[in-house]
Design a protein around this motif. Structure first.
Motif, mmCIF file in Angstrom:
data_model
loop_
_atom_site.group_PDB
_atom_site.id
_atom_site.type_symbol
_atom_site.label_atom_id
_atom_site.label_comp_id
_atom_site.label_asym_id
_atom_site.label_seq_id
_atom_site.Cartn_x
_atom_site.Cartn_y
_atom_site.Cartn_z
ATOM 1 N N GLY A 80 0.825 -1.089 -0.171
ATOM 2 C CA GLY A 80 -0.034 -0.040 -0.015
ATOM 3 C C GLY A 80 0.989 1.298 -0.043
ATOM 4 O O GLY A 80 0.403 2.174 -0.887
ATOM 5 N N ASN A 81 1.838 1.289 0.859
ATOM 6 C CA ASN A 81 2.603 2.426 0.950
ATOM 7 C C ASN A 81 3.537 2.809 -0.367
ATOM 8 O O ASN A 81 3.598 3.685 -0.974
ATOM 9 C CB ASN A 81 3.712 2.258 1.818
ATOM 10 N N LEU A 82 3.869 1.606 -0.893
ATOM 11 C CA LEU A 82 4.646 1.734 -2.336
ATOM 12 C C LEU A 82 3.578 2.247 -3.548
ATOM 13 O O LEU A 82 3.889 3.063 -4.320
ATOM 14 C CB LEU A 82 5.113 0.430 -2.873
ATOM 15 N N GLN A 83 2.307 1.675 -3.471
ATOM 16 C CA GLN A 83 1.449 2.172 -4.296
ATOM 17 C C GLN A 83 1.005 3.723 -3.965
ATOM 18 O O GLN A 83 0.891 4.688 -4.932
ATOM 19 C CB GLN A 83 0.125 1.380 -4.138
ATOM 20 N N HIS A 100 -0.938 6.053 -6.506
ATOM 21 C CA HIS A 100 -2.276 5.587 -6.655
ATOM 22 C C HIS A 100 -2.795 5.266 -5.363
ATOM 23 O O HIS A 100 -2.827 4.078 -4.861
ATOM 24 C CB HIS A 100 -1.652 3.925 -7.264
ATOM 25 N N VAL A 101 -3.744 6.137 -5.192
ATOM 26 C CA VAL A 101 -4.433 6.220 -4.036
ATOM 27 C C VAL A 101 -5.481 4.932 -3.753
ATOM 28 O O VAL A 101 -5.472 4.276 -2.791
ATOM 29 C CB VAL A 101 -5.122 7.506 -3.898
ATOM 30 N N ASP A 102 -6.378 4.757 -4.761
ATOM 31 C CA ASP A 102 -7.273 3.592 -4.615
ATOM 32 C C ASP A 102 -6.471 2.153 -4.535
ATOM 33 O O ASP A 102 -6.929 1.465 -3.594
ATOM 34 C CB ASP A 102 -8.325 3.653 -5.769
ATOM 35 N N GLU A 103 -5.693 1.902 -5.361
ATOM 36 C CA GLU A 103 -4.761 0.729 -5.292
ATOM 37 C C GLU A 103 -4.452 0.536 -3.639
ATOM 38 O O GLU A 103 -4.309 -0.379 -3.248
ATOM 39 C CB GLU A 103 -3.794 0.738 -6.480
ATOM 40 N N LYS A 119 -6.916 -0.302 -1.265
ATOM 41 C CA LYS A 119 -7.265 -1.903 -1.445
ATOM 42 C C LYS A 119 -6.242 -2.596 -0.838
ATOM 43 O O LYS A 119 -6.413 -3.464 0.134
ATOM 44 C CB LYS A 119 -7.026 -2.276 -3.049
ATOM 45 N N GLN A 120 -4.823 -2.149 -0.697
ATOM 46 C CA GLN A 120 -3.726 -3.070 -0.228
ATOM 47 C C GLN A 120 -3.894 -2.876 1.567
ATOM 48 O O GLN A 120 -3.733 -4.005 2.130
ATOM 49 C CB GLN A 120 -2.423 -2.615 -0.658
ATOM 50 N N GLY A 136 -2.561 3.565 7.199
ATOM 51 C CA GLY A 136 -2.646 3.776 5.729
ATOM 52 C C GLY A 136 -3.767 4.183 5.413
ATOM 53 O O GLY A 136 -3.800 5.008 4.315
ATOM 54 N N GLN A 137 -4.821 3.448 5.770
ATOM 55 C CA GLN A 137 -6.286 4.189 5.692
ATOM 56 C C GLN A 137 -6.438 5.176 5.607
ATOM 57 O O GLN A 137 -7.196 6.182 4.880
ATOM 58 C CB GLN A 137 -7.418 3.165 6.281
#
Lengths: 500, 453, 477
Positions: free
Chosen positions: B228-231, B236-239, B242-243, B260-261
């Protein structure tokens, strides 16, 4: 055979002495807070009796949750009262007691809020609630099923304990609850490496009236709390002062100073080793104590002032290890010069006279006092055996022993400045230093007398060789002084990050 | 008694004492520095742990605890329990387990101080306490004793990366993954790639890690959070969201995933929700970074008093950490610098952190505190160093751009700020707007502005 | 106030330094650090079996089990084979410790495109499942089965010749409601005839191993006959192959192993693979617009991370500190473990704890059993000593198998290959105690009676391929 015994004597006593000295150098471990600084710890004790079910409920909030609830500093009386009436009482709603599957209402019968000094100048909170629920009439031969659940502070880490303690006249038929109080109402947490923090929030029990059953004994609740804390540092924040409080505070400071002196690495080793080697007198020990006190007090002030006014240029935390290095180096130098001096006294070497008795040797040793430097200096009267003691070396020793200020003393000093209670802080620190020096001096005296006792033991008409052996004690102690110095220096150097 | 005899006796005594002193001092000094000389025989190989279900639930811990009680000479049991405790800290953040781990490893060291697995666990503990130099040394020792121990490679890799020894770290890591490709090595590859400016490659490696993971839910959750952090870092906020959801799915209420959320909510402008999530994350694991982000969100919402309380909380946590002997960290230095608090201390701490671990991350922190304290020339040097691996991190690029701007290097400043915003327009609640206005202030780029070196 | 904060702040720093020498109680650090896990259940082999098929004696059945200790109620994330893992059964039919014939499995998972939810759910199944291709079965896994020659195994990419592709893995036994017509009806559809007389099956099964693991591993002292593997499942790779295809140039004796592999790859990707960036230190940074598709760079070598052949060699003979070495090792180099076989610790335990009189070290008899095979039974001519599960395929299956195999006078069982019913624990304990024909002096009571008191599996085995019992679901775990 006798030869063996002599041999044994010859070896055992010095060996014991050295071992004793070594045990003093060994680093000890310093205890840390048993649970994390952010835990909220919960404790419930169910006390069912024939008429009602009493619940003792304790919440122990560590520093961070306390800060989150109250902010920094001791909350005002108004804030405390508000908290007690509000959030503290609301804890009741998180507790669920069911009798025979029916929820029963709990009433708060008593509540208390206390703040205990924690780490970092922060506080921890202790909430104590007494709750009660009326028990439905329990006729002989019938049973009741109790079910208890603590829903408070879900998701937060901490020690969660539920204890069941039936009162007289009641029998527990079966239960999954513990009857043993493991934390003494959240006062002492088991620190064993093989126990995980307890996490019990619920209890079930089936009870019935029962005669002849002895209820489990209640533990003796102690008045104080036993969190690990800096009690000396807490003194300065005391808000109400009266002469008697002051007296108590000063005495307490001395006591704490004395205890601090017993903490590892506080020069006492060196003091002891030095005196036993030097055949010092009580006067030396006292002089040494005074030096340590003065140095320590001065050191606290200098470092404290530096912290306050010069931290822009130099961070005291960076200075600290270097002070340790300096202190260690001082000890090494002293140890080495002692060693040299004493070796000469024991084994005069080529330059010394070929034939002499041990009294001559002493003179000889004394004449080697110049190893301390080219300057003239006062010589102490020669002691019974071994080397001599110079005021100068004693002074150096005292300085090295007091050079590293005790951090709690620094806390007091800085707290005093910040709170504008400089005079009070000074008094407390001096008292603390006196206590510290007292113990160091005491240890020194112990060694002085211990040394005399050894000397007397050897003194009679036994054997010259034994006396000579004793005379080597100073050499051993000089070695120890050096060794201790090396260790202190090495550790400090590592700490300073020079060597990695 | 002749003089000669006296003399000879003294000699003997001297030798005797020297021997005694040596006998006492030397072993004690050796013990003191924990450099054991002897290696006892290996205890039982016939070991249930080879079979036990790995895990750190209470039952697993209890089994191990009982095992030690029953067989106090079982070094493997000590090490296994220590490892389980270390994993526990990851899961709960409860530092009490560090002390317990320490005690266990000390006990194990009494049985066999040179057991490679023991050395490795000691290394892991040192790393967890941010004593990277010690961790590195222990890892190297373990690696030297057992070249087939992939965990030792991991400890060495982590230590080398934190100490800024990147070439060595890449070599060690390559050896690690060539020995055993698994969660531990894949996830470290991901971090190395991220540092070297290849977040896409990092995502790929982290996906491998998650596939190879198990069966510890926290590890899987951790992997998803990293993904998630990498995205998020790539904008890529939505991606990313998801993570983080997958992480929560793997481990309920995982604090890093909650944070993260919160980051995703912040990027979407849902600041109230972000504030709640940061609060929840902090309540579960009191990391200063959560309080800082929480405070920033509250400040953005105009709730200054609450924001200040969060910032005070940061100071309090920092105080407690320090009181507990924790290595003073970069994080606090950056926090002070970002909020214009205690700037001289901030600089001193950043310097100390850089001295202790000259990594690109430390260089970035130092560059920014230097900028905040007005030392632009020096800041420029460290900003360059911070990007020497080609890291594509919007915040680091923003730092470099602002510093370049202050140094009058307009072209560089424009490139860096543009790059940062292109990479992740939501890189920082504090700075993303400042990045935009600064960039606007620089005006459009001339037809071709080669970045001056 | 500011002063006070500063003061306390600095103080605490001092405190830290002074207390520094003491054990530090540290913070929960910010977990940039990656975890350390040694476990990789998907790639962890539990047991290997090889036996002449009782119902088809012209074939040999191989069963390799992976993923230890699967609990039945594993939802919602049911166990499956690793898509990134390469699984192999390696056969040496020459006796030179080289893999002359290798069977290889590669797996691939997907969400069922025919599922009514259209890929929008991660549920295992969205309704009752009556066949392998039931649209309600949402999570599907497929595999390809290949063979490799010795030459092909030398290439790090381990590419072989595909026998059959798109074979489906039997689904997880979610429970009786999900399989209204019975789980086995669906699972049976995952038995494939892949040509050349070869049958294949892959999917969950009851763990056929039975042992009082708790008791045995508690230094043999806790044995009380409890099957610790009761109610647990594994993932099974099963293969039935005609003997004619397996037979080597010299004799009918084969050595069998199972291995698993994961990809290693270059830590830093080649510069052109990284998205439009240059990795040159110190150079300027250019970012291409938008996300760049990431090419899979799984072109690195496959690294062997698990190895299993004879039962209990990994668990009992190889000491803990050498497990990694063992798992990455090849049979050609097995002499490095020779001393562990010659001087088994278990024998010491049997002597010390059970009071058995065991043969003296070094144990040539165990070298024969574990490394070369028994002469006249399953030792190939000119054998290169190595740890393999050795099977003489010329020995016909026994109509009445003895659980003690060769030790029980039944040459069709372990250590000549291994059947599901063979009591590997008791045979191994007795063999280590010296109770074999190789050391007749020790083949006496009590040595030839030791055991773990668990003599059979919790479920009966099936009479035809794949023989292993149906996996437990949450109702019968």
């Amino acid at each position: 055979m006798g030869r063996y015994i002599h041999c044994l004597q010859r070896w055992l006593l010095p060996l014991a002495g050295l071992l004793m000295l070594w045990s003093l150098i060994q680093p000890a471990t310093v205890g840390a807070h048993p649970l994390g600084n952010f835990t909220i710890n919960l404790y419930s004790r169910l006390e069912p009796s024939a008429r009602q079910i009493k619940i003792v409920y304790v919440v122990d909030m560590a520093e961070i949750p306390t800060f989150q609830a109250f902010g920094a500093g001791m909350p005002t009386a108004a804030a405390q009262a508000a908290y007690l009436a509000g959030p503290a009482s609301a804890l009741r709603d998180g507790l669920q007691l069911m009798i025979d599957q029916k929820s029963v209402a709990l009433t708060v019968t008593d509540r208390a809020l206390r703040f205990l000094p924690g780490q970092g100048g922060l506080f921890t909170t202790r909430i104590e609630l007494q709750l009660a629920a009326p028990a439905a009439a329990l006729a002989g031969g019938t049973q009741q099923a109790l079910s208890y659940n603590d829903h408070n502070f879900q998701g937060r880490l901490g020690w969660h304990e539920v204890v069941l303690r039936p009162q007289a006249g009641l029998r527990v038929l079966r239960t999954d609850a513990s009857t043993v109080d493991q934390s003494n109402e959240l006062r002492t947490y088991p620190q064993d490496m093989l126990t995980s923090p307890l996490d019990v929030r619920a209890a079930q029990a089936v009870i019935a009236l029962g005669s002849g059953v002895t209820p489990l004994a209640a533990p003796v609740a102690s008045a104080g709390a036993f969190r690990a804390q800096d009690r000396f540092a807490a003194l300065i924040t005391t808000t109400q002062w009266s002469p008697s409080v002051l007296l108590v505070a000063l005495l307490l400071s001395m006591g704490l100073g004395a205890m601090h002196a017993l903490a590892p690495g506080h020069g006492k080793t060196i003091v002891g080793a030095y005196l036993v080697g030097a055949r010092g007198t009580a006067r030396h020990a006292v002089f040494l104590g005074i030096t340590v006190t003065t140095t320590h007090t001065l050191g606290v002030f200098v470092l404290g002032l530096l912290t306050l006014y010069a931290s822009r240029y130099i961070l005291p935390e960076q200075l600290y290890p270097w002070l340790s290095v300096l202190s260690g180096a001082l000890v090494v130098i002293m140890g080495l010069s002692l060693l040299r001096q004493r070796l000469k006294s024991v084994w005069p070497g080529r330059g010394a006279k070929e034939a002499h008795n041990h009294e001559h040797e002493l003179d000889d040793a004394q004449s080697h006092g110049h190893v301390h430097g080219p300057h003239t200096h006062t010589h102490l009267p020669p002691s019974a055996y071994g080397g001599s003691l110079t005021w100068r070396s004693l002074l150096a020793l005292g300085i090295s022993g007091g050079l590293l200020p005790c951090p709690s003393a620094l806390v007091v000093m800085l707290g005093a400045i910040a709170l504008g209670r400089i005079g009070l802080g000074l008094l407390l620190i001096i008292a603390f230093s006196v206590g510290l020096a007292g113990v160091l001096t005491g240890i020194g005296l112990l060694f002085v007398h211990g040394g005399r006792w050894l000397g007397r033991l050897a003194g009679g008409s036994t054997i010259l060789r034994w006396q000579l052996g004793l005379r080597l004690l100073p050499v051993g102690s000089a070695l120890i002084v050096t060794g201790a110095g090396v260790l202190i220096t090495l550790e400090a150097v590592f700490q300073a990050g020079v060597i990695r | 008694m002749t003089a000669l005899a006296t003399h000879r006796v003294s000699w003997k005594w001297l030798v005797a004492f020297a021997t005694v002193a040596t006998l006492v001092l030397v072993p004690s000094a050796i013990a003191y520095w924990r450099r054991p000389v002897d290696r006892p025989a290996q205890p039982a190989l016939f070991h249930p742990l080879a079979w036990s279900r790995p895990g750190t639930d209470d039952a697993a811990l209890q089994t191990l605890q009982q095992q030690i009680k029953a067989k106090p000479n079982d070094i493997v049991a000590y090490i296994s329990l220590a490892n389980a405790y270390l994993q526990r800290v990851r899961e709960t953040g409860d530092p009490a387990f560090y002390a317990k781990t320490d005690a266990l490893l000390k006990q194990a060291a009494k049985l066999d101080p040179l057991q490679p697995q023991l050395l490795t666990s000691e290394g892991v503990l040192a790393l967890a306490r941010h004593d990277f130099a010690a961790g590195l040394a222990l890892g190297k020792k373990a690696e030297a004793m057992d070249s087939e121990n992939p965990r030792a490679y991991g400890v060495v890799t982590d230590g080398e990366i934190e100490m800024g020894q990147y070439d060595e770290a890449i070599k060690t890591l390559q050896a690690m993954i060539d020995h055993r490709p698994d969660f531990s090595s894949y996830s470290r590859v991901a971090y190395a790639r991220e540092l070297y400016g290849d977040p896409e490659g990092a995502i790929e490696a982290m996906q491998y890690a998650i596939n190879a993971g198990g069966p510890v839910p926290e590890n899987t959750a951790w992997g998803y959070v990293q993904l998630g952090n990498l995205q998020f870092g790539l904008g890529h906020v939505d991606e990313a969201g998801k993570q983080y959801d997958l992480a929560i799915h793997a481990r309920d209420q995982y604090p890093a995933a909650l944070a993260g959320q919160a980051r995703v909510a912040t990027a979407k402008g849902q600041l109230e929700q972000a504030a709640t999530l940061y609060g929840q994350a902090f309540d579960r694991m009191p990391l200063p970074e959560y309080a800082i982000a929480h405070g920033d969100v509250l400040a953005k919402l105009g709730r200054q008093a609450e924001a200040r309380q969060q910032y005070d909380l940061v100071t309090v946590v920092d105080k407690l950490l320090t009181a507990n002997g924790v290595n003073i960290d970069l994080e606090t230095a950056l926090f002070f610098a970002d909020h214009d608090l205690q700037l001289p201390e901030s600089l001193a701490r950043a310097r100390a952190a850089y001295a202790a671990r000259p990594s690109v991350t430390a260089a970035d922190g130092l560059a920014w505190t230097l900028y905040k304290t007005g030392n632009m020339q020096e800041a420029g040097r460290y900003a360059h160093e911070a990007l020497k691996l080609g890291t594509r991190d919007a915040l680091k690029l923003f730092h470099a751009g602002m510093i370049a701007n202050a140094l009058g290097q307009t072209g560089e400043a424009r490139t860096d700020l543009q790059t940062a915003l292109a990479l992740n327009p939501n890189f920082s609640l504090l700075y993303q707007d400042l990045a935009r206005t600064t960039l606007q202030g620089l005006g459009p780029a001339p037809a071709s502005t080669p970045r001056s070196k | 106030m500011r002063k006070l904060t500063l003061a306390t702040f600095t103080l605490m720093a001092l405190f830290a330094l002074v207390v520094g020498g003491a054990p530090r109680q540290a913070k929960a650090s910010s977990h940039r650090e990656a975890p350390f896990i040694a476990t990789d259940p998907q790639a962890d082999a539990t047991d290997l079996y090889a036996f002449v098929s009782p119902d088809k004696p012209d074939t040999v059945t191989f069963i390799a089990n992976y993923i230890p200790l699967e609990i039945a109620a594993a939802g919602p994330n049911f166990y499956k084979f690793g898509d990134d893992v390469l699984y192999e059964i390696n056969i040496d039919n020459v006796g030179d410790a080289k893999d002359h014939l290798t069977f290889q499995w590669r797996f691939n998972s997907r969400l069922n495109p025919n599922n009514p939810a259209g890929g929008n759910t991660f549920l295992y199944n969205t309704g009752p499942v009556n066949s392998l291709d039931d649209p309600n079965l949402n999570q599907q896994q497929f595999y390809s089965l290949s063979t490799l020659s010795y030459q092909q195994t030398l290439d790090p990419q381990r590419k072989g010749t595909v026998i059959k592709d798109k074979l489906q893995v039997a689904p997880a036994n979610v429970g009786p409601v999900s399989y209204p017509n019975g789980y086995e009806k669906v699972a049976k559809q995952a038995i494939y005839d892949v040509g050349n007389g070869i049958k294949a099956f892959a999917g969950p099964r009851d763990d056929p191993f039975f042992a009082d693991l708790g008791g045995i591993f508690d230094l043999l002292q806790g044995i009380h006959g409890v099957d610790y593997l009761k109610g647990l499942n594994v993932h099974t790779l099963a293969l039935q192959v005609p003997i004619s295809m397996l037979k080597g140039p010299n004799d009918s004796i084969i050595g069998v192993r199972t291995t698993s592999y994961r990809h290693s790859f270059s830590v830093l990707r080649p510069i052109n693979a990284a998205a439009g960036t240059s990795n040159n230190p110190g150079s300027s940074i250019h970012i291409s617009e938008g996300p760049v598709p990431s090419p899979r760079t799984s072109s690195g070598p496959w690294v062997q991370i698990s190895r299993l052949d004879s039962p209990l060699v990994n668990e009992v003979v190889i000491p803990l500190q050498d497990k990694n070495r063992w798992n990455g090792s090849f049979p050609q180099n097995d002499t490095q473990f020779l001393s562990y076989v010659q001087n088994p610790e278990v024998a010491g335990l049997e002597h010390a704890i059970l009071g058995l009189n065991v043969p003296p070290n070094p144990r040539a008899d165990l070298v024969t059993i574990f490394l070369t095979g028994l002469p006249g039974l399953n030792q190939p001519a000119n054998v290169v000593p190595s740890s393999q599960l050795r099977l003489n395929m010329a020995i016909p299956p026994s109509p009445t198998p003895n659980r003690l195999g060769v030790l029980g006078g039944d040459n069709a069982g372990y250590p000549n290959g291994r059947r599901l019913t063979d009591d590997a624990i008791d045979i191994s304990l007795q063999a280590v105690a010296g109770a074999t024909p190789l050391t007749p002096a020790f083949d006496v009571p009590p040595n030839n009676t030791v055991g773990d008191m668990v003599n059979a599996n919790d479920l009966p085995f099936k009479s035809n391929f794949p023989y292993a019992a149906s996996p437990h679901d949450y109702t019968n775990q």
